[in-house]
Design an enzyme around this catalytic site. Structure first.
Site, PDB file in Angstrom:
ATOM      1  N   GLY A  35      48.213  47.848  62.179  1.00 44.58           N
ATOM      2  CA  GLY A  35      47.479  46.608  62.375  1.00 44.58           C
ATOM      3  C   GLY A  35      48.119  45.328  61.889  1.00 44.58           C
ATOM      4  O   GLY A  35      49.250  44.970  62.252  1.00 44.58           O
ATOM      5  N   GLY A  36      47.381  44.630  61.009  1.00 41.05           N
ATOM      6  CA  GLY A  36      47.815  43.325  60.514  1.00 41.05           C
ATOM      7  C   GLY A  36      49.082  43.388  59.691  1.00 41.05           C
ATOM      8  O   GLY A  36      49.890  42.445  59.705  1.00 41.05           O
ATOM      9  N   THR A  37      49.287  44.500  58.992  1.00 41.50           N
ATOM     10  CA  THR A  37      50.515  44.634  58.202  1.00 41.50           C
ATOM     11  C   THR A  37      51.720  44.727  59.125  1.00 41.50           C
ATOM     12  O   THR A  37      52.756  44.072  58.898  1.00 41.50           O
ATOM     13  CB  THR A  37      50.446  45.883  57.301  1.00 41.50           C
ATOM     14  N   ILE A 126      38.382  53.841  54.330  1.00 39.60           N
ATOM     15  CA  ILE A 126      38.362  55.299  54.444  1.00 39.60           C
ATOM     16  C   ILE A 126      39.785  55.861  54.488  1.00 39.60           C
ATOM     17  O   ILE A 126      40.177  56.698  53.675  1.00 39.60           O
ATOM     18  CB  ILE A 126      37.588  55.749  55.700  1.00 39.60           C
ATOM     19  N   LYS A 137      48.593  63.259  45.070  1.00 39.92           N
ATOM     20  CA  LYS A 137      48.569  64.701  44.833  1.00 39.92           C
ATOM     21  C   LYS A 137      49.984  65.282  44.953  1.00 39.92           C
ATOM     22  O   LYS A 137      50.388  66.163  44.190  1.00 39.92           O
ATOM     23  CB  LYS A 137      47.620  65.381  45.818  1.00 39.92           C
ATOM     24  N   HIS A 275      28.705  37.911  12.084  1.00 37.31           N
ATOM     25  CA  HIS A 275      28.593  39.363  12.249  1.00 37.31           C
ATOM     26  C   HIS A 275      27.482  39.741  13.235  1.00 37.31           C
ATOM     27  O   HIS A 275      26.694  40.648  12.985  1.00 37.31           O
ATOM     28  CB  HIS A 275      28.367  40.038  10.899  1.00 37.31           C
ATOM     29  N   GLU A 327      35.128  29.655  13.029  1.00 39.06           N
ATOM     30  CA  GLU A 327      36.024  30.501  13.817  1.00 39.06           C
ATOM     31  C   GLU A 327      36.069  30.075  15.288  1.00 39.06           C
ATOM     32  O   GLU A 327      37.135  29.926  15.873  1.00 39.06           O
ATOM     33  CB  GLU A 327      35.563  31.966  13.753  1.00 39.06           C
TER      34      GLU A 327
END
Length: 539
Positions: A35-37, A126, A137, A275, A327
């Site tokens: 696709g777009g890539t 997905i 894996k 505290h 502080e």
């Protein structure tokens, strides 16, 4: 068949991907893309093999199905050291895929944009997670990249003989961490859409915000994580304008101060915290007046503390703050003059939270980690406001019951339980104190007047000690003050201390089996007391 070096690249975040793929091509890799890539790579002059040329099947269902194909996943999952796997690839004419570079549909960005349900669902990836998990894996044979920050590392190692097993294992870990967070965002979103408050199984998504020198003590390592979706009005959204990095204790204490500050809405208010407990709280016509009241509440404890302020800090307030060591100051804005004054001290930290008054989202939960488990509860949002204020003016329903043994038992409803009702001025003071005691560690007692605390007792193992502590801190200012207790009085001893100190009215939940003892002690001294039901334990 001769296996060719191949990289499958399919990314939503295209940062650096063109340069990365040029580097892969220089190292002899064929680039497979979708696709777009693929379009972006071709426009950059990089030779690309379309995913359909690998699968022999067109992308379909509006791009929902592109890479879910055996020609892709067999090429990723085949173990190169397994002769049977490699023979099957040969027989099926499937080429191995040695690098998988994928990042996922922007589900988080879609949520943050406020998109509707259908749009959010359409932005659940997905194929991407499936390829990432498959490659992770088979980490020993496939380098899998989910983070653009790793592009250069992979290219450097390729130029020096190949991606090391050590790097592949790190990349494997990053994949499973990333997909776990991705799935967590989705599942929590779906739970919220269904109104599921406490699911049977739950995960939470956080991102490392900063490392820390140490935790509560120097021997403890620590880090601060932000929620993946930053909420408004919290420390995660703060901009640090000045000072060194926040510590573990700074963040914990500052959060306690912010929680209390939000109770005052747009009323100019200053909370001094130490505290994670308030040590001085003041409101006023302006921030300077509120600060002076908070400071005068306990000028000893405020030293080295944290200030949470719900209005712009001006020069006059900054000048007073600079007279002691503070502080952290947290505020929605600072004048230029105030910043110049405060920045004259190198050890102060200045934080800006633009939407400091924004209340918590309903989906937020209070969580405490215990060893081996997690405690989760709704935040304590109960507070007397609006119509509930009538409780402080209405006589409670008081009933006396005859017990079988001849004794009498008195029960009290909510409202004024004493002969004397609180005055309007006392009611304002009681409401002020009730806000403060809600955010004070139990056992908690707060003494104060309409716009300022005069003494706070917190974290004691019995209520009388908390009362005595608050009265001792108040000193002469206890006279004419009112008292708030985060839970009921088990005995009349707290009232007896109030009588000696000159306290004129008390607000507490009620509900003790010895409530009558406390009520009788108040009546004898002319003190007004109101039962309001909800307690505010804070541990």
């Amino acid at each position: 068949m001769e296996m060719k070096k191949r990289a499958l690249v399919s990314v939503s975040d295209k940062t650096g991907v063109v340069e990365f793929c040029k580097g892969l091509a220089e190292n002899g890799f064929e680039i497979v893309s979708t696709g777009g890539t693929a379009k972006a790579l071709k426009e950059a002059g990089i030779k690309v093999i379309g995913i359909s040329d690998i699968t022999g099947f067109p992308e379909c269902l509006d791009g929902r199905v592109k890479t879910l194909h055996p020609n892709v996943h067999a090429g990723i999952l085949a173990m190169r050291s397994n002769p049977e796997h490699m023979a099957q690839l040969e027989k099926l004419n499937i080429n191995t895929i040695d690098i998988v570079c994928v990042n996922l549909y922007p589900f988080k960005a879609t949520l943050e944009s406020g998109a509707d349900f259908a749009t959010c669902i359409e932005n659940i990836d997905i194929g991407g997670p499936t390829m990432l998990r498959a490659a992770a894996k088979n980490y020993q044979d496939v380098a899998v990249i989910v983070d653009p920050e790793d592009y250069n590392k992979v290219l450097d190692e390729l130029a020096n003989g190949g991606v090391s097993l050590e790097t592949k294992r790190l990349l494997q870990y990053k994949v499973f961490a990333h997909t776990a967070v991705y799935d967590s965002l989705i599942s929590n979103y779906l739970a919220s859409q269904l109104g599921i408050t406490f699911p049977d199984e739950v995960t939470f998504a956080y991102k490392k915000a900063q490392g820390m020198r140490y935790g509560e003590n120097p021997q403890q390592k620590a880090v601060f994580y932000n929620e993946q979706i930053i909420r408004k009005g919290c420390l995660s959204s703060a901009k640090q304008l000045w000072g060194k990095e926040l510590s573990y204790n700074n963040i914990n204490d500052a959060n306690g101060a912010l929680e209390l500050l939000k109770e005052f809405g747009s009323t100019p208010a200053v909370v001094a915290c130490k505290h994670a407990n308030p040590c001085g709280v003041g409101t006023g016509a302006n921030i300077y007046e509120a600060y002076m009241r908070a400071y005068n509440s306990d000028p000893v404890s405020v030293f080295g503390g944290i200030l949470a302020i719900n209005g712009a800090v001006d020069e006059a307030t900054a000048t007073e703050i600079n007279k002691i060591f503070i502080e952290i100051v947290i505020a929605p804005a600072y004048t230029e003059g105030a910043l110049a004054i405060l920045e004259s001290k190198k050890n102060i930290r200045l934080l800006q939270i633009d939407d400091i008054n924004v209340k918590r989202e309903n989906s937020a939960f209070d969580m405490k980690k215990v060893y081996g488990g997690l405690l989760v509860q709704q935040y304590d949002e109960s507070l007397i406001s609006g119509e509930d204020i009538s409780l402080l003016k209405t006589k409670a329903d008081i009933q006396t019951i005859d017990l079988p043994d001849g004794r009498k038992k008195t029960t009290y409803g909510l409202g004024v339980v004493t002969d004397r009702a609180p005055t309007d001025e006392e009611i304002e003071s009681l409401l002020f104190n009730w806000k403060v005691v809600k955010h004070t560690k139990s056992n908690a007692i707060v003494i104060g007047k309409r716009e300022e605390t005069t003494g706070i007792g917190m974290g004691q193992t019995n209520r009388i000690w908390a009362a005595q502590q608050a009265i001792a801190h108040a000193g002469a200012k206890a006279k004419g003050s009112v008292m708030a207790s985060d839970a009921f009085f088990p005995f009349s001893d707290c009232v007896e201390e109030c009588v000696k100190a000159g306290i004129t009215a008390i607000i507490q939940p009620g509900g003790s089996i010895r409530d009558k003892d406390s009520v009788d002690a108040c009546n004898a001294a002319g003190i007004a007391m109101v039962f309001v039901g909800d307690r505010h334990f804070k541990h």
